[in-house]
Design a protein around this motif. Structure first.
Motif, PDB file in Angstrom:
ATOM      1  N   ARG A 157      -0.933  -2.534  -6.184  1.00  0.00           N
ATOM      2  CA  ARG A 157      -1.559  -1.239  -5.897  1.00  0.00           C
ATOM      3  C   ARG A 157      -2.443  -1.322  -4.648  1.00  0.00           C
ATOM      4  NH1 ARG A 157      -3.885  -0.744 -10.329  1.00  0.00           N
ATOM      5  NH2 ARG A 157      -1.964   0.020 -11.298  1.00  0.00           N
ATOM      6  N   SER A 164       0.145   3.124   2.309  1.00  0.00           N
ATOM      7  CA  SER A 164       0.258   4.583   2.310  1.00  0.00           C
ATOM      8  C   SER A 164      -0.620   5.221   3.386  1.00  0.00           C
ATOM      9  CB  SER A 164      -0.098   5.152   0.935  1.00  0.00           C
ATOM     10  OG  SER A 164      -1.447   4.888   0.608  1.00  0.00           O
ATOM     11  N   LEU A 363       7.713   2.290  -1.778  1.00  0.00           N
ATOM     12  CA  LEU A 363       6.574   2.618  -2.628  1.00  0.00           C
ATOM     13  C   LEU A 363       5.437   3.245  -1.823  1.00  0.00           C
ATOM     14  CD1 LEU A 363       6.534  -0.602  -4.869  1.00  0.00           C
ATOM     15  CD2 LEU A 363       7.472   1.644  -5.438  1.00  0.00           C
ATOM     16  N   GLN A 367       4.030   7.026  -2.256  1.00  0.00           N
ATOM     17  CA  GLN A 367       2.616   7.248  -2.535  1.00  0.00           C
ATOM     18  C   GLN A 367       2.010   8.221  -1.533  1.00  0.00           C
ATOM     19  OE1 GLN A 367       0.888   5.793  -5.219  1.00  0.00           O
ATOM     20  NE2 GLN A 367      -0.634   7.294  -4.654  1.00  0.00           N
ATOM     21  N   GLY A 371       3.148  10.896  -4.158  1.00  0.00           N
ATOM     22  CA  GLY A 371       2.570  10.163  -5.273  1.00  0.00           C
ATOM     23  C   GLY A 371       1.368  10.817  -5.912  1.00  0.00           C
ATOM     24  N   LEU A 440       1.665   2.016  -8.396  1.00  0.00           N
ATOM     25  CA  LEU A 440       1.478   3.370  -7.881  1.00  0.00           C
ATOM     26  C   LEU A 440       0.381   4.094  -8.655  1.00  0.00           C
ATOM     27  CD1 LEU A 440       5.271   4.261  -7.547  1.00  0.00           C
ATOM     28  CD2 LEU A 440       3.687   3.881  -5.646  1.00  0.00           C
TER      29      LEU A 440
END
Length: 587
Positions: A157, A164, A363, A367, A371, A440
């Protein structure tokens, strides 16, 4: 390496300008190619002086080809950016039909993937997947279906949160993949070839230099009349014998080196990674083997790309006479063997590491674009969430719910009318657990859970090929769950419409027996049922708690608010639904 433009503003104008430039370069490239052929023929037939113009024109031709290819690469990137914009809008409104469903990763035997829409049509995989290679898709699918590890998820994360925020980097990485990557060759054989320790024929090295020097000397002396023209033939015949020694090695290399599109993708990806400075431990670890090497990883692949271009075009009609006269294959062989000996083992790790980056970029992009923004709650045991919604339902229409469960209320009985939202709610909890395990943010205001593994039993279908009924399939799932619970595993389970394949009396007694069997274990979970009689267990078993979804029946319609409520459902709607579908009941 050229800096590409990865911005998506004014794409039509940029593409029009590129078209104009590439058209002009095409004309000059053709002219220089014709000059190259002409000067070579004149150098052989008239005077070696023409070779000066031949090499000068050759350098110009290579420059024009390189310039043209870069412009075409930029054009491909612009087209990819346009495709990305379109895909982004489709994902935003949850129109996912055009995206790869990942059906090959679906497994009925997996503890939860078959029930939570992780793969298939309108699935989480379609929302998440921005990979282009088979290896990248495999990495992403394995992570989606992996066991729950909260510490690993927390590290991931941190990496995804950092990624992100690097929107330009994410856009560049995805655009490069979409623009260039094609599964034209399997990379497995290439990796094996890179790791093979092939002993170089060291005696070839002097002949690699004798070839071009000797070719020029023979040409000069023959044109000056100092040696007979027949020496041309002798020189070529001698070269054929020497070139035959390295022919198989170069042929093997030409077969194993990936296509230019694949190498170009890897090279441009590496160039983008090399520009970044990463703070999180996960991203720094992902650069291991790329950054900090004696030579830039992107430069190593650029060198291999150039060698591969010559090797794979050795049968070109222009190259063959040059090769026969200057023995250029020997130079190619020496350069390739030195490169492979020095960097082969290192570069063989690149595809696997870049597949990890494909997964991370997927991912991070998810996000950033779609996300959840939820806070992660630290929960010692059990599960807790506020305003939890389903990621596959458009946020404009999704109805959020709060929910919490701990070992003191380890069994939640969920009753409710048909179509009121029971199954969707259970899938909402399950898929948000998966999102958190992926590193996430959850689709919730806040969400968290303790150390447990997820297990579901929702989509149990018959299998004619295996002579398995849906009821037997459900019993098999429940047996697997019981086996894991009874050896002490901490499980969070979601059982939808439990034992629906049998009669009411057996269903109620079987459901009660299962609840009593697991209520004092380390497991906790939700069981949905239409059997309101089971709701009475709350009065007899302290760890059982009732929840429900309600419906409001009108004369010609049924309304649902999809809000979770405590307590058992006071009324059901199957009778009214059947009436609305045209079934006439006799009074």
């Amino acid at each position: 390496m050229k800096e590409f433009d990865f911005t998506s503003e004014q794409l039509p104008e940029k593409l029009a300008e590129l078209k104009r430039k590439t058209s002009s370069l095409s004309i000059f490239r053709i002219i220089s190619f014709l000059g190259l052929i002409g000067f070579f023929v004149l150098g052989i037939s008239e005077s070696p002086v023409w070779f000066v113009l031949f090499f000068a024109t050759g350098a110009g031709f290579v420059f024009l080809v390189s310039k043209y290819n870069l412009l075409k690469d930029q054009e491909a990137i612009y087209f990819a950016l346009g495709k990305m914009e379109s895909n982004r809008e489709l994902r935003k409104v949850r129109k996912l039909k055009s995206f790869e469903p990942g059906m090959e990763y679906q497994s009925k035997s997996h503890p939860f993937s078959n029930d939570l829409d992780l793969f298939g049509d309108h699935s989480l995989f379609q929302l998440l997947n921005h990979t282009v290679s088979k290896e990248g898709k495999n990495k992403l699918s394995r992570l989606i279906t992996s066991d729950f590890e909260l510490r690993k998820a927390a590290n991931l994360r941190s990496a995804i949160d950092e990624l992100s925020a690097k929107t330009e980097f994410l856009q560049a990485m995805e655009a490069v993949g979409l623009a260039f990557y094609r599964d034209e060759k399997s990379i497995n054989s290439w990796i094996k070839w890179l790791k093979q320790n092939e002993q170089m024929k060291s005696w070839v090295i002097p002949f690699a230099w004798i070839g071009p020097i000797g070719g020029i000397i023979v040409s000069v002396l023959a044109n000056l009349g100092m040696i007979p023209l027949g020496f041309y033939g002798i020189w070529v015949l001698l070269g054929i014998g020497l070139l035959g020694v390295v022919f198989q090695s170069l042929k093997k290399a030409g077969e194993e080196i990936p296509s230019r599109n694949q190498l170009k993708t890897y090279r441009y990806w590496l160039a983008e990674i090399e520009k970044q400075e990463f703070r999180s431990e996960g991203l720094r670890n992902a650069t291991t083997g790329f950054l900090g090497t004696s030579s830039k990883a992107s430069v190593l692949l650029e060198e291999l790309d150039r060698l591969g271009l010559w090797i794979q075009n050795r049968m070109n009609m222009l190259y063959i006479p040059i090769n026969l006269f200057f023995w250029t294959d020997l130079l190619l062989y020496v350069r390739l063997q030195k490169w492979k000996s020095k960097y082969g083992e290192l570069v063989s790790e690149f595809p696997e590491r870049l597949a990890t980056w494909e997964m991370l970029v997927s991912l991070g992009t998810f996000q950033y674009e779609l996300g959840g923004k939820g806070e992660i709650i630290e929960v010692e045991s059990g599960i807790k969430g506020f305003e939890i919604s389903h990621p596959l339902i458009s946020p404009e229409i999704a109805i959020p719910n709060d929910f919490s469960q701990n070992p003191e209320s380890s069994i939640s009985l969920l009753t409710g009318a048909n179509m009121s939202g029971k199954t969707t709610f259970m899938r909402t909890l399950g898929i948000n657990c998966v999102l958190v395990n992926l590193g996430l943010r959850p689709f919730a205001r806040a969400f968290g859970f303790g150390e447990f593994q997820l297990y579901t039993s929702m989509r149990n279908t018959d299998n004619l090929g295996e002579s398995v009924s849906s009821f037997y399939a459900e019993l098999s799932r429940i047996k697997s769950l019981i086996d894991r619970i009874e050896v002490g595993e901490e499980i969070f389970f979601l059982l939808d419409e439990i034992l629906k394949g049998t009669n009411t009396e057996d269903r109620i007694s079987g459901s009660e027996a299962l609840i009593r069997q697991v209520v004092n274990t380390k497991a906790l979970g939700i069981i949905s049922t239409h059997d309101i009689e089971l709701a009475d267990l709350e009065n007899h078993i302290p760890k059982v708690k009732n929840f429900s979804f309600h419906s409001e029946i009108h004369d010609q319609s049924i309304d649902f608010d999809y809000k979770l409520k405590t307590g058992a459902c006071p009324s059901f709607n199957a009778h009214k639904l059947m009436e609305l579908m045209g079934i006439r009941f006799q009074n």
